[in-house]
Each structure stands twice: as C-alpha cells, then as structure tokens.
Design an enzyme around this catalytic site. Structure first.
Site, short mmCIF file in Angstrom:
data_model
loop_
_atom_site.label_atom_id
_atom_site.label_comp_id
_atom_site.label_asym_id
_atom_site.label_seq_id
_atom_site.Cartn_x
_atom_site.Cartn_y
_atom_site.Cartn_z
N GLU A 188 -92.18 -1.99 -53.21
CA GLU A 188 -92.32 -0.91 -54.20
C GLU A 188 -93.70 -0.78 -54.88
OE1 GLU A 188 -89.25 0.89 -56.32
OE2 GLU A 188 -87.85 -0.91 -55.83
N GLU A 238 -64.08 -14.47 -40.69
CA GLU A 238 -62.93 -14.76 -39.67
C GLU A 238 -61.75 -15.39 -40.40
OE1 GLU A 238 -66.66 -14.97 -37.67
OE2 GLU A 238 -66.03 -15.78 -39.41
#
Length: 599
Positions: A331, A85
């Site tokens: 993995e 922001e």
C-alpha cells in the site's frame, strides 16, 4: 430441488444449501460440468478462510451423494485446526457411504497423522476428485497415492480424461485460491499484491499531498478485506510521514497482518500510529547503519528493526519469504511501487478508480518512473477483472502469471542416480519452522491437543502447545484480568489466535505476567513437548527418525527459540527436541549430543 443442512468450519454456523438432484449419474458429456461445479464450490469454501490458514493452503471439501446432493461441506478455518475433509465428513455423517469428495487441493500431511485421508476412507467415500495436486514437492502426490492404495477412485483435474475448457476453468479457480502457496513453491518471494486508489485522471493525492479520501467507504471496506487475507502490509517512509496510517485489517477474528515499513534513511517521525504495537506488530526494514539512535528508540517501543546491506524490494521479499510469509499487500506510494514492479516482486494489482478529477502537474501518480519510453513497453495485466464498488471501479489483474509448479525438482534419489558422489540424506542438520515443512509437526502450532494441568492443577485439554505456553505466562497471578486472559487463550480457535491474545496482553499489561516467567518458560515448553511427543506415536517416530541429526528451528527473527537470521539464535526449541529425543532413545547426554546442543 432438494435441500440439506451442511456444516462449515468452526467459525461459521451451519447454512442451508440448495442443490440440484441428479437421479442418475451424469453422462459422459455432462460429467465435466458436474465435477467442475463441485470443485468450484470447494474452491469458494477454501477462500472463506484466506489469511487465517497461513502458512497452510486454503482447503475446501464438498461431499456429494451419487444423486448430486451436497451432503456435507467444510473448510480449514486456520492452521492447527481440523482439516476440511474431517469437517465435511462430520457434517455428512452416514451420507458419506458411496459418495464423492471434491477437494480444491490434494490434502497435505505435514503433521504425519494422515487425518484427511483417514477421514475419507473410514467414512466410506468411494470417489475423490481433486482440483490440483499439492504444490509443495515433499507433499505432492502423497495423498492421491494413499487414497488410491485404499481402493478409492481418485481423479485430478487436467489429468487422465478430465480435460476440457470447463475443467480448466475449475482448475484455474483452485490455482487462484492458493496462488500465494504456489508462488512460494516455485520462487523465493511471497505472493505480492499492489493496491492503490486513484482519481479518474490518475492521481493518488493532490499537489499538496492530501489524499483522504479518494475512494468511497465501500472501496475502503474492500481494502480491509484485502488486508485480512495478507500476512503483511508494506508501506514506504513517505506514507508514514504524510498519512500516519494504522494499517489495521478491522475484520475481526484471530488473524492480524504484520505491518512493514521500508525506509532507507529512517527519516521517520518519533511518534506514529505504527509504533503502537499493543495489538499489531510492526517491522521497520532499513539500510545497515541508518540512524542507530532512532533504531534504539523504535526498539524501546517494541518495534522490530531489520537491517539490510542493500535495501531493495527483492532482497526484502526474499527475507520475508524465509520468515514464512505467503502473501504481502503493498500500500505504498509511487516511488516504492515502481521499485517493487521493477524488481519483479509484484504479482497482482488492485486499482480502485474513483470518478473524480483533481488535476495538478505535480500531483503524484500510483507508479513513478519505470524507465519506459514507448507504449509498446507498457506492462499488460493478465486475466483482467472489472467490478463496480459503489461509485468506484475496481480493476484488477496479474502482472505475471501464476507460476507453473508442474515441473518437479529432482529428488535426492534422482540426483544420486545421476551423480553417485551425492549421498542421499547425508545432511546432519534438519531445519524446521513453519507447519508446511517436512518436519512441520515439530512446530508449536501443529494441531495436536495435549493434556496438561491448568492453573488449579486439574488436567485440561489444550488445543496445541502454543495454547498451553501462552496461558502459562499468566498462571498464578492474582488478578481477574489475568484469569480471563487464560480462559480466552484456552478457548482460542487456533494457535495463532492464542499467540495473539497472549502476546498482546504481555505487551499491554506486563505487570500481569508471572514474575518468574523468564526462568520457567523453558521448563514449561519442555513439559509440553514431552507430553505431545509421548501421546502421539507417529510424532514420536518422526522425532526418533532424526537421530544423529541436529534440529534447528529456522526462524530468522526469533533469537531465543529459533536459529536467528544468520545462525546467531539460541535455538532453544531445537535443543529441547534433541534433549527429548535422547530421553526417548534411552541415551544419556553423550558428548556428541552435547556438541549438538551448542549449535
């Protein structure tokens, strides 16, 4: 069409963004599409820093003028940096007046400074559209309430009149970009992704075990991206023995995922690429008592070993949840993949399918035995996506839906209303660790710059305590490499990057670390803490509000600064904060406080 120059995060150069001009406010019938377009853009921006922001959410902000022109954009680059922001307001400048801010997620004020809300209010923003509320309970709804109290119109997708298929699709984009944090908010495991590459006939290697390379280079580059978005990569012992991987992200930047090996027997080679921890840390998790001599060998190489009474994926993931990990990329081979799926810890699957056939009765498959005997038992992916990457096909989807964080666990006050025997806030121990915690500002990684002397004694601005602490390791060392390291740490864009530079140099060149470091590091930390809590009134108030409570940094792996996994840590950070609190309160070290310091 009209164009405007918009700013992104500190890691990116400004880009020229084209947007369609709406001279009149959108009609009721088209307003949903109007809002959805900008919310999806905010989600896309937030996704640009995935992996860097952990443990924070991924935040994006788009500021649009009443005519529909994008005036400014921003995203949170990393933890300890300016909010999305603030960056968007800085980019938009005077165009903020009367404009609308689109946020993929409600701002989170875990530092007590209300920076995001203040930036929007002071810039003259009149409307705010939020994709989803903050998933963490102690932050949910706070920013929305604060913005409304300042007179801004705030709308949240899916609430009030913002309900439609278009809105739901935009909301879904906001859920996806922060799925790891949402998962954390409702469960005790990190968001886990199973990735594998296989041939068209479902093999991840030949019968001989040879597996390089099944997929194309383009697919492997995508894997590097997946790694860069993760807090950690996990493999089994068989992968280490057969493939000797490095498990690096190779994407540059300040974020490097941890490498984790699961091995029950510790039947691992004495020499392996993963034992090189000069750039990336490695953790080996194993069964208690396994190969003590090999554990000592790993420890001598700088590899951390964590023992478990029972080694299974859920217990391991619960542990890494407690260490603050948001996302883990698996993995591993078929055996560990099947165990992880059966344990219910895998949330998403990425399968790279190569147009190759290798055959082989004994050639391994990506997922081993799951105990299913009928096709009706097969696990169906949710929200399946297909993408061609070079010659390969990437098929991805969720094994379980993104958790619904809408149900709210009753607060202490609500519990007290039901059961008066439960006294609100009776606990005398306050735990803090990551910057998302209720007392996240106690972290060294919080975005609070401090003014402290540099190596030459001149006062300089350090972006965080972690910057100052890491640089101090090399103060006074008469070596150009040490001086360059100090400058690199000082200019690091985030606390994580500063920590990575300092720790990496300490591992590679221990001779460059000042000789008295072990004896002075507590004093260095204390002086930095005193500066930080002296110059920020809201942090001082936060610290003083804990009077009477024990402060414990709940870092399970840090036995020096943190509390340790089973409370065996020295908790020096908590001790220093309590000592500082006593000074601010004008107290001497009372016997009560002394008893706290023994914790």
């Amino acid at each position: 069409m009209e164009s405007c120059l918009v700013g992104l995060g500190p890691s990116a150069s400004p880009i020229l963004c084209k947007s369609t001009s709406h001279e009149n406010s959108p009609s009721t019938s088209s307003s949903h599409a109007f809002h959805a377009t900008f919310i999806r853009r905010a989600a896309d921006l937030a996704d640009m820093s995935a992996g860097f922001t952990s443990p924070h959410p991924n935040f994006g902000c788009v500021i649009a003028t009443p005519s529909g022109r994008i005036a400014g954009e921003g995203f949170l680059y990393a933890q300890g940096t300016k909010s999305a922001e603030v960056l968007a307001v800085e980019a938009a400048g005077d165009c903020c007046l009367g404009s609308t801010a689109y946020l993929n997620m409600e701002p989170g004020d875990c530092h007590g400074d209300h920076a995001a809300v203040t930036a929007l209010v002071q810039a003259g923003i009149t409307n705010v559209v939020v994709g989803i509320r903050h998933p963490l309970q102690h932050l949910r709804g706070n920013a929305v309430k604060a913005l409304r109290s300042q007179g801004l119109q705030v709308h949240v997708l899916g609430e009030d009149d913002l309900k439609s298929k278009t809105i739901e699709e935009a909301r879904k984009a906001c859920l996806l970009v922060n799925a790891p944090l949402i998962c954390r908010a409702v469960s005790r495991v990190p968001f886990s992704v199973l990735k594998y590459a296989m041939t068209l006939d479902g093999k991840i290697a030949a019968s001989s075990g040879h597996a390089a390379w099944i997929s194309s280079k383009m697919s492997r580059n995508r894997v590097f991206e997946l790694r860069g978005r993760s807090d950690a990569i996990i493999v089994g012992g068989n992968t280490v023995r057969k493939d000797n991987p490095r498990l690096t992200a190779r994407h540059g930047g300040g974020h490097t995922p941890m490498r984790i090996i699961m091995s029950q027997s510790l039947d691992l080679p004495e020499e392996a690429n993963l034992w090189d921890v000069s750039e990336v840390s490695t953790i080996v998790v194993t069964q208690r008592g396994a190969r003590r001599s090999f554990q000592k060998l790993l420890a001598s190489k700088g590899v951390e070993v964590v023992e478990f009474e029972i080694l299974n994926p859920r217990v391991v993931m619960e542990y890494f949840h407690d260490r603050g990990y948001l996302s883990v990329l698996w993995e591993c081979g078929g055996t560990l993949a099947a165990s992880a799926i059966s344990s219910g810890v895998i949330h998403e699957v990425f399968a790279f399918v190569a147009p190759k056939i290798i055959g082989g009765r004994n050639a391994p498959s990506p997922v081993s035995e799951l105990g299913m005997v009928e096709m009706s038992q097969a696990l169906d992916l949710i929200d399946v996506r297909y993408e061609q990457i070079g010659p390969d096909m990437l098929i991805s989807g969720f094994l379980q839906p993104i958790p619904d964080f809408t149900p709210v666990i009753p607060s202490v006050e609500e519990i007290y209303a039901i059961d008066p025997t439960v006294t609100p806030y009776e606990s005398r121990i306050i735990f803090f660790y990551k910057t998302w915690d209720l007392y996240g500002a106690f972290s060294n990684f919080s975005p609070h710059p401090i003014q402290m002397p540099d190596e030459n004694g001149d006062y300089a601005t350090w972006l965080s305590i972690e910057h100052y602490y890491q640089a101090h390791k090399f103060f006074g060392v008469n070596d150009p490499t040490a001086r360059d390291c100090i400058e690199n740490i000082k200019s690091a864009k985030s606390p994580e990057e500063a920590a990575r530079i300092g720790r990496s140099m300490q591992r590679k060149r221990p001779d460059l670390v000042r000789s008295d470091w072990e004896s002075v590091k507590i004093d260095v930390m204390y002086r930095a803490l005193k500066c930080k809590f002296s110059i920020y009134p809201h942090l001082n108030s936060m610290l003083l509000s804990t009077a009477g409570s024990v402060l414990v940094e709940a870092s399970p792996h840090d036995l020096f600064w943190g509390g340790g996994r089973d409370g065996e840590g020295l908790n020096y950070l908590g001790r220093l904060l309590m000592q500082l609190r006593s000074e601010f309160l004008g107290e001497s070290s009372t016997s009560t406080e002394n008893s706290f310091l023994a914790v």
